[in-house]
Design a protein around this motif. Sequence first.
Motif, mmCIF file in Angstrom:
data_model
loop_
_atom_site.group_PDB
_atom_site.id
_atom_site.type_symbol
_atom_site.label_atom_id
_atom_site.label_comp_id
_atom_site.label_asym_id
_atom_site.label_seq_id
_atom_site.Cartn_x
_atom_site.Cartn_y
_atom_site.Cartn_z
ATOM 1 N N UNK A 1 6.741 17.351 -12.913
ATOM 2 C CA UNK A 1 5.624 16.951 -12.053
ATOM 3 C C UNK A 1 5.709 15.472 -11.698
ATOM 4 N N UNK A 2 5.908 14.644 -12.732
ATOM 5 C CA UNK A 2 5.964 13.200 -12.507
ATOM 6 C C UNK A 2 7.166 12.821 -11.642
ATOM 7 N N UNK A 3 8.307 13.466 -11.859
ATOM 8 C CA UNK A 3 9.512 13.145 -11.084
ATOM 9 C C UNK A 3 9.348 13.530 -9.616
ATOM 10 N N UNK A 4 8.737 14.682 -9.356
ATOM 11 C CA UNK A 4 8.506 15.104 -7.967
ATOM 12 C C UNK A 4 7.638 14.092 -7.233
ATOM 13 N N UNK A 5 6.562 13.658 -7.885
ATOM 14 C CA UNK A 5 5.688 12.669 -7.270
ATOM 15 C C UNK A 5 6.409 11.343 -7.074
ATOM 16 N N UNK A 6 7.158 10.925 -8.086
ATOM 17 C CA UNK A 6 7.858 9.647 -8.015
ATOM 18 C C UNK A 6 8.876 9.628 -6.885
ATOM 19 N N UNK A 7 9.682 10.671 -6.774
ATOM 20 C CA UNK A 7 10.708 10.720 -5.734
ATOM 21 C C UNK A 7 10.085 10.777 -4.339
ATOM 22 N N UNK A 8 8.999 11.526 -4.198
ATOM 23 C CA UNK A 8 8.301 11.586 -2.913
ATOM 24 C C UNK A 8 7.765 10.211 -2.537
ATOM 25 N N UNK A 9 7.173 9.512 -3.500
ATOM 26 C CA UNK A 9 6.589 8.204 -3.215
ATOM 27 C C UNK A 9 7.667 7.169 -2.903
ATOM 28 N N UNK A 10 8.781 7.206 -3.612
ATOM 29 C CA UNK A 10 9.886 6.283 -3.319
ATOM 30 C C UNK A 10 10.449 6.540 -1.929
ATOM 31 N N UNK A 11 10.559 7.808 -1.580
ATOM 32 C CA UNK A 11 11.041 8.163 -0.251
ATOM 33 C C UNK A 11 10.085 7.658 0.829
ATOM 34 N N UNK A 12 8.777 7.804 0.588
ATOM 35 C CA UNK A 12 7.775 7.319 1.537
ATOM 36 C C UNK A 12 7.847 5.803 1.666
ATOM 37 N N UNK A 13 8.029 5.104 0.551
ATOM 38 C CA UNK A 13 8.122 3.643 0.592
ATOM 39 C C UNK A 13 9.316 3.201 1.416
ATOM 40 N N UNK B 1 -10.026 -5.670 2.843
ATOM 41 C CA UNK B 1 -8.614 -5.847 2.478
ATOM 42 C C UNK B 1 -7.728 -4.945 3.343
ATOM 43 N N UNK B 2 -6.883 -4.140 2.679
ATOM 44 C CA UNK B 2 -6.003 -3.218 3.408
ATOM 45 C C UNK B 2 -6.410 -1.764 3.147
ATOM 46 N N UNK B 3 -7.705 -1.535 2.913
ATOM 47 C CA UNK B 3 -8.174 -0.185 2.610
ATOM 48 C C UNK B 3 -7.896 0.793 3.740
ATOM 49 N N UNK B 4 -8.024 0.325 4.989
ATOM 50 C CA UNK B 4 -7.763 1.208 6.134
ATOM 51 C C UNK B 4 -6.315 1.694 6.114
ATOM 52 N N UNK B 5 -5.400 0.775 5.812
ATOM 53 C CA UNK B 5 -3.971 1.128 5.748
ATOM 54 C C UNK B 5 -3.718 2.110 4.599
ATOM 55 N N UNK B 6 -4.289 1.810 3.420
ATOM 56 C CA UNK B 6 -4.082 2.655 2.239
ATOM 57 C C UNK B 6 -4.627 4.061 2.479
ATOM 58 N N UNK B 7 -5.850 4.151 3.023
ATOM 59 C CA UNK B 7 -6.470 5.456 3.227
ATOM 60 C C UNK B 7 -5.718 6.294 4.248
ATOM 61 N N UNK B 8 -5.209 5.654 5.286
ATOM 62 C CA UNK B 8 -4.439 6.411 6.274
ATOM 63 C C UNK B 8 -3.109 6.887 5.698
ATOM 64 N N UNK B 9 -2.507 6.076 4.843
ATOM 65 C CA UNK B 9 -1.276 6.502 4.171
ATOM 66 C C UNK B 9 -1.539 7.702 3.259
ATOM 67 N N UNK B 10 -2.636 7.619 2.484
ATOM 68 C CA UNK B 10 -2.986 8.722 1.593
ATOM 69 C C UNK B 10 -3.317 9.975 2.391
ATOM 70 N N UNK B 11 -4.051 9.804 3.481
ATOM 71 C CA UNK B 11 -4.415 10.930 4.339
ATOM 72 C C UNK B 11 -3.170 11.640 4.859
ATOM 73 N N UNK B 12 -2.197 10.840 5.290
ATOM 74 C CA UNK B 12 -0.958 11.415 5.828
ATOM 75 C C UNK B 12 -0.180 12.162 4.753
ATOM 76 N N UNK B 13 -0.119 11.577 3.551
ATOM 77 C CA UNK B 13 0.673 12.183 2.479
ATOM 78 C C UNK B 13 0.061 13.490 1.983
ATOM 79 N N UNK B 14 -1.258 13.448 1.720
ATOM 80 C CA UNK B 14 -1.910 14.654 1.236
ATOM 81 C C UNK B 14 -1.864 15.748 2.294
ATOM 82 N N UNK B 15 -1.976 15.335 3.557
ATOM 83 C CA UNK B 15 -1.972 16.288 4.658
ATOM 84 C C UNK B 15 -0.646 17.031 4.755
#
Length: 667
Positions: free
Chosen positions: A560-572, A272-286
Amino acid sequence: MMLFKLSVKNMKKSFKDYAIYFVTLILGVGIFYVFNSLDSQQTMKVLSSSTYDIIELMVQMLSGMSVFISFILGFLIVYANNFLIKRRKKEFGVYMTLGMGKGQISRILLGETVIIGLVSLAVGLVLGIFGAQFMSLLVVKMFGGVMDGYQFVFSSKAFVKTICYFAIMFAIVAVFNVVSISKCRLIRLLSARKENEQVKMKNPLLCFVIFLLAAADLGIQYYRVCHPDSLNQQDVGWIILAGCLGTFFLFWSLSGFLLNIMQRSRKFYLRDLNAFVLRQIHSKVNTMVFAMTVICLMLFVTICVLAGGLGLNYNFQKMLGEMTPADVNYAVYYGDGENERPDADKVLSDLYEEKKGELFASDAVQMTIYESEELTVAETIGKDRFTVAGMVEFSAEEMPEDIVKVSDYNRLAGMYGLSKLEVPEGTYAIVCDYEVFEKIRNPLLKEGKTITLNGKTYTPAYEKCQYGFFEMMPNHANSGFVVLPDDSVQESWKSEEFLAANYQADSKQEREEKEKLAAALETEELAFVSKIEIVEVSGGLSATVTFMAIYLGIIFLISSAALLALKELSESSDNKERYEMLRKIGADEALIHRALFRQIAIFFFLPLLVALIHSVFGMTFIKIMLESMGKIGSYASILATAGILIGIYGGYFLLTYFGSKRIIRNV
């Protein structure tokens, strides 16, 4: 006026983008008002004076905590606003291209901040005012009051305090916006969308080694908190520091080798799109190692505080019911020397006979407590065992054990609803309800520990301590007393005369009236303890801890939830073009949405998973340290905490997913 209209237009246009920001601010305002308005609620009129004092103490503590809470919410608002500013850099660049100055852009942002502040304050205060009415009912239930009728109450004090605190926060945000815009350059604003965060590649082998070291560090700290016998306050501080560092390096190392490991499984990586998802997660956590660490630790505190606070209150209320089986206890000491009172037994018997029928019911039990210099704590526990106890320390090893006749104890056990004992001639029993001491005494009883009194040796009648007590207390604190056959107890050992009685009353109101009469009988020689007093004071303190736990826990969870949510919306928003590229190469919408859901889920639940593991050991430590207050954990508190987590954290997760899905559609 034109700039203000532009601010209003921008707010209307971007309302969906601001939705999570609004929800967070509204919840923050509402919760802030609710917990700062308790002293003004109708509950204060229906509770007793001692409970009123407890609630006043609780309100003072909550007010002090509100200062800390305001810093947390202030940080959240500034952090969230920073993300929103980043998203609009290109928009600001267009304004400057059209001839608008930085001062005018700052005024637009100021107008938007004012609008956000006014709307969130208004809606949050309305929510808080109505929420405070429900909180009022909860306070009455927890403190044992009865409301005759409902009355809507508005707290002007909490209203003004909430407005002042949040006005200061938004003023800080306004200054932050002006400073941010003043530092911006046109070329950077126009190219903001094309700029990527710098991701430095890490050595996978080094990261794996750091991961093992971080896991070992956390494992050591987990072991230490589960075996706190030899710990002191300074050790606890070092454990917390080591745990924080271990958590940081855990996330830091994961960002360096997790992708490398996943790439080795080509079948999974290319599905599927696992390569895309994993690279996105790698970038964010990094790029968010520190933020993920802070969020994880906040979630850890949230879970421990909520589960611990709710569990403590639930079990404390249950324990209060067990520990107060009678309405009142009186005690008179025989004393010695100048303070000797040889008629102590007559004092209590005369008191009871005089007040029986009028004040006391006919089921009272009077008994004598004895002490002997031959039988001390060091003698029954043993000196070595005594010093190894660790968590329990006495000022003197020669403290005498209390001794009770078996017939007296069985009469009291019948009244209290406890199990009666059989103590044959030549044996003894230990009655104890303090778990720490049970762990010390039980091995000795099983080994057949003997005691010697007046030249006679006694062996244990039971292989372990028997649950029980004679004096009512707010918690399990009876470290143990010795029960002997009646003929083995000498009258010269008399130490204390004790009376347990119930009021001649059929209703709560009658008991409260009798309580005043019973309390008036207390003197310097006659000690008085009552069920009502214990429940009101100790139950009130337990409820205070619970309210503070809920207040702090929910604020931390929302943050905690708001920080994650805002970061993820910004990334999207930043990755809209990437999702459009996926469409162009043939990925359908269902596949894209599934990939988006997976990456948001991993991003949300990775710090939660680590926090849950931390919490298992954190709750174990709390349970051990507060052992005398009863078992902290309970299914009810765990379910309540899980419900709060699912409701708030899960709610933010879903809002983030649907918000991100809307963003990537509007390319």
